[in-house]
Motif scaffolding. Structure first.
Motif, PDB file in Angstrom:
ATOM      1  N   ASP A  38      -1.004 -11.875   4.237  1.00  0.00           N
ATOM      2  CA  ASP A  38      -1.741 -10.209   4.282  1.00  0.00           C
ATOM      3  C   ASP A  38      -0.674  -9.640   4.750  1.00  0.00           C
ATOM      4  O   ASP A  38      -0.685  -8.807   3.193  1.00  0.00           O
ATOM      5  CB  ASP A  38      -3.363 -10.271   4.451  1.00  0.00           C
ATOM      6  CG  ASP A  38      -4.226 -11.482   4.028  1.00  0.00           C
ATOM      7  OD1 ASP A  38      -4.029 -11.810   2.742  1.00  0.00           O
ATOM      8  OD2 ASP A  38      -5.225 -11.726   4.710  1.00  0.00           O
ATOM      9  N   ALA A  39      -0.199  -9.432   5.320  1.00  0.00           N
ATOM     10  CA  ALA A  39       0.249  -8.298   6.086  1.00  0.00           C
ATOM     11  C   ALA A  39       2.154  -8.220   5.209  1.00  0.00           C
ATOM     12  O   ALA A  39       2.373  -6.990   5.403  1.00  0.00           O
ATOM     13  CB  ALA A  39       0.571  -9.149   7.450  1.00  0.00           C
ATOM     14  N   GLU A  41       2.483  -8.927   2.807  1.00  0.00           N
ATOM     15  CA  GLU A  41       2.380  -8.558   1.835  1.00  0.00           C
ATOM     16  C   GLU A  41       1.929  -7.019   1.042  1.00  0.00           C
ATOM     17  O   GLU A  41       2.029  -6.095  -0.087  1.00  0.00           O
ATOM     18  CB  GLU A  41       1.018  -9.319   0.419  1.00  0.00           C
ATOM     19  CG  GLU A  41       1.737 -10.827   0.066  1.00  0.00           C
ATOM     20  CD  GLU A  41       0.452 -11.135  -1.370  1.00  0.00           C
ATOM     21  OE1 GLU A  41      -0.441 -11.464  -1.512  1.00  0.00           O
ATOM     22  OE2 GLU A  41       1.124 -13.170  -1.033  1.00  0.00           O
ATOM     23  N   ALA A  42       1.370  -6.884   2.085  1.00  0.00           N
ATOM     24  CA  ALA A  42       1.002  -5.350   2.555  1.00  0.00           C
ATOM     25  C   ALA A  42       1.996  -4.331   2.501  1.00  0.00           C
ATOM     26  O   ALA A  42       1.939  -3.835   3.038  1.00  0.00           O
ATOM     27  CB  ALA A  42      -0.525  -5.410   3.424  1.00  0.00           C
ATOM     28  N   ASP A  43       3.186  -5.118   3.893  1.00  0.00           N
ATOM     29  CA  ASP A  43       4.078  -4.371   3.465  1.00  0.00           C
ATOM     30  C   ASP A  43       5.361  -3.817   2.300  1.00  0.00           C
ATOM     31  O   ASP A  43       6.007  -5.055   2.070  1.00  0.00           O
ATOM     32  CB  ASP A  43       4.720  -4.665   4.306  1.00  0.00           C
ATOM     33  CG  ASP A  43       6.385  -4.190   5.568  1.00  0.00           C
ATOM     34  OD1 ASP A  43       6.454  -3.439   4.749  1.00  0.00           O
ATOM     35  OD2 ASP A  43       6.338  -4.823   6.123  1.00  0.00           O
ATOM     36  N   SER A  92       1.423 -15.931  -4.575  1.00  0.00           N
ATOM     37  CA  SER A  92       1.399 -14.528  -3.834  1.00  0.00           C
ATOM     38  C   SER A  92       2.592 -13.886  -4.783  1.00  0.00           C
ATOM     39  O   SER A  92       3.908 -14.752  -5.191  1.00  0.00           O
ATOM     40  CB  SER A  92       2.391 -15.430  -2.691  1.00  0.00           C
ATOM     41  OG  SER A  92       3.227 -14.017  -2.063  1.00  0.00           O
TER      42      SER A  92
END
Ligand code: T3D
Length: 258
Positions: A38-39, A41-43, A92
Motif C-alpha cells: 500500500d505504502a 504504491e501510494a508513493d 500491483s
C-alpha cells in the motif's frame, strides 16, 4: 518486526525478516507485506519493488508452529488472510522483482512465483512442500504451476514435493534466472533500478494484459489490448519514448499517469 522496508533511488526493497524460522510466513508478516505494498504504491517516487529474505532461507511457507493445533474449520479464514497478498502482488501496478536468497518452500515458493521477475541464488531451491504435511499447494500454486511449467512438471512438483534447484527452476521457466549467490542482490537491485527508470504506467498495464490472458479468449484479449494500449498511449512516457527514439537519445521516463 517481520519485514524490513528500505527506500532506494526509485524503488523499495522489502526483506522478509524472521531468519530463525527461515522467514516462515505468519499473518503478521502477510499484513505487514500488504501495508508495505500500500505504502509503496501510494508513493509516486516508488516505481518498482524488490522482495527478498534475510538469512539462509527466502521463506519456509506457513509458520507451522502457528497451525499445529488449528482446527481444520479455521483454515479457510487463515488462507483468506494470505490470499489478498498474492492478489495484490500479481495486480500491483509496480513491477516486483523477487530475489530468492535461499530455500522457498510451500507458500514461500508461491509467494516468490507471484512476483513479476524471479531471480534465485544458485544455492536456493524451490519446494512445493505442501503434500509432505498432507496439504495442497495454495497461495496460487495450483494456478501458477501448470501455467509456468506445464501439466507434467506441475503435477510432479506438487505430488512429490521434492526440491528443485534454482538452475532447474530457470531451465523449466519456473523463474527468470539463477545467478551466483554473491551477485543475487546486486542483480535484483540493478533490475529494479532499471524498471524504476522505465515507463511505469505501461508496466502496470502489461501486467494486467498478461494476467487477463490466462483466462481470456483471443477476441476478448484483442479488445483488452486495444483499451489498455489507449491508456498506455495517454501517459507522457509514450510520447517521450517515441521522441527519444526519433532523436536517437535515451528516453527519460517519468512514470507519470498524465
Ligand atoms: O494450514 C494451512 O493451510 C495454512 C497454509 C499453509 C501453506 C504452507 O505454506 S504449508 C507448507 C509449510 N512449509 C513447510 O512445510 C516447510 C517446512 N520446512 C521445511 O521443510 C524445511 O525447514 C526446509 C526444507 C524449508 C529447510 O530445511 P533445512 O534443513 O534447511 O532447515 P530446518 O532445520 O528444517 O529449519 C531451520 C529452522 O526453521 C528450524 O528451527 P530450529 O530447529 O532451528 O529451531 C525449523 O523448525 C524452522 N522452520 C523451517 N520451516 C518452518 C520452520 N518453523 C516453522 N514453520 C516452518 N514452515
Amino acid at each position: 518486526m517481520t519485514i524490513l522496508v528500505e527506500q532506494r533511488a526509485g524503488y523499495r526493497r522489502i526483506t522478509l525478516s524472521r531468519p530463525e524460522r527461515l522467514n516462515a510466513l505468519n499473518v503478521e508478516m502477510a499484513e505487514a507485506l500488504l501495508a508495505a505494498l500500500d505504502a509503496a504504491e501510494a508513493d509516486p517516487a516508488c516505481r518498482a519493488l524488490v522482495l527478498t529474505g534475510i538469512g539462509r532461507g527466502f521463506c519456509a511457507g506457513q509458520d507451522l508452529t502457528e497451525i499445529v493445533d488449528m482446527p481444520a474449520a479455521e483454515i479457510p479464514a487463515l488462507i483468506d488472510r494470505y490470499n489478498p497478498l498474492i492478489r495484490r502482488l500479481a495486480a500491483s501496478p509496480l513491477p516486483v522483482v523477487c530475489a530468492v536468497n535461499g530455500v522457498a518452500a510451500g507458500a514461500g515458493a508461491n509467494l516468490a512465483l507471484a512476483c513479476d521477475i524471479v531471480l534465485a541464488a544458485r544455492s536456493a531451491s524451490f519446494v512445493q512442500a505442501f503434500a509432505r504435511i498432507g496439504l495442497i499447494p495454495d497461495c496460487g500454486g495450483t494456478w501458477l504451476l501448470p501455467r509456468l511449467v506445464g501439466r507434467a512438471r506441475a503435477r510432479a512438483l506438487a505430488l512429490l514435493a521434492e526440491p528443485v534447484s534454482a538452475e532447474t527452476a530457470a531451465d523449466w521457466g519456473l523463474i527468470w534466472q539463477a545467478v551466483d549467490d554473491d551477485r543475487l542482490l546486486s542483480a535484483a537491485e540493478a533490475l529494479a533500478a532499471r524498471l524504476a527508470a522505465g515507463p511505469t504506467v505501461a508496466y502496470g498495464l502489461i501486467k494486467r494484459a498478461l494476467d487477463a490472458a490466462a483466462t481470456s479468449d483471443l477476441a476478448s484479449q484483442l479488445d483488452l489490448e486495444r483499451d489498455l494500449q489507449s491508456a498506455a498511449a495517454a501517459a507522457p512516457d509514450h510520447a517521450e519514448g517515441v521522441r527519444a527514439f526519433l532523436a536517437k537519445r535515451p528516453a527519460s521516463f517519468t512514470g507519470k499517469r498524465s
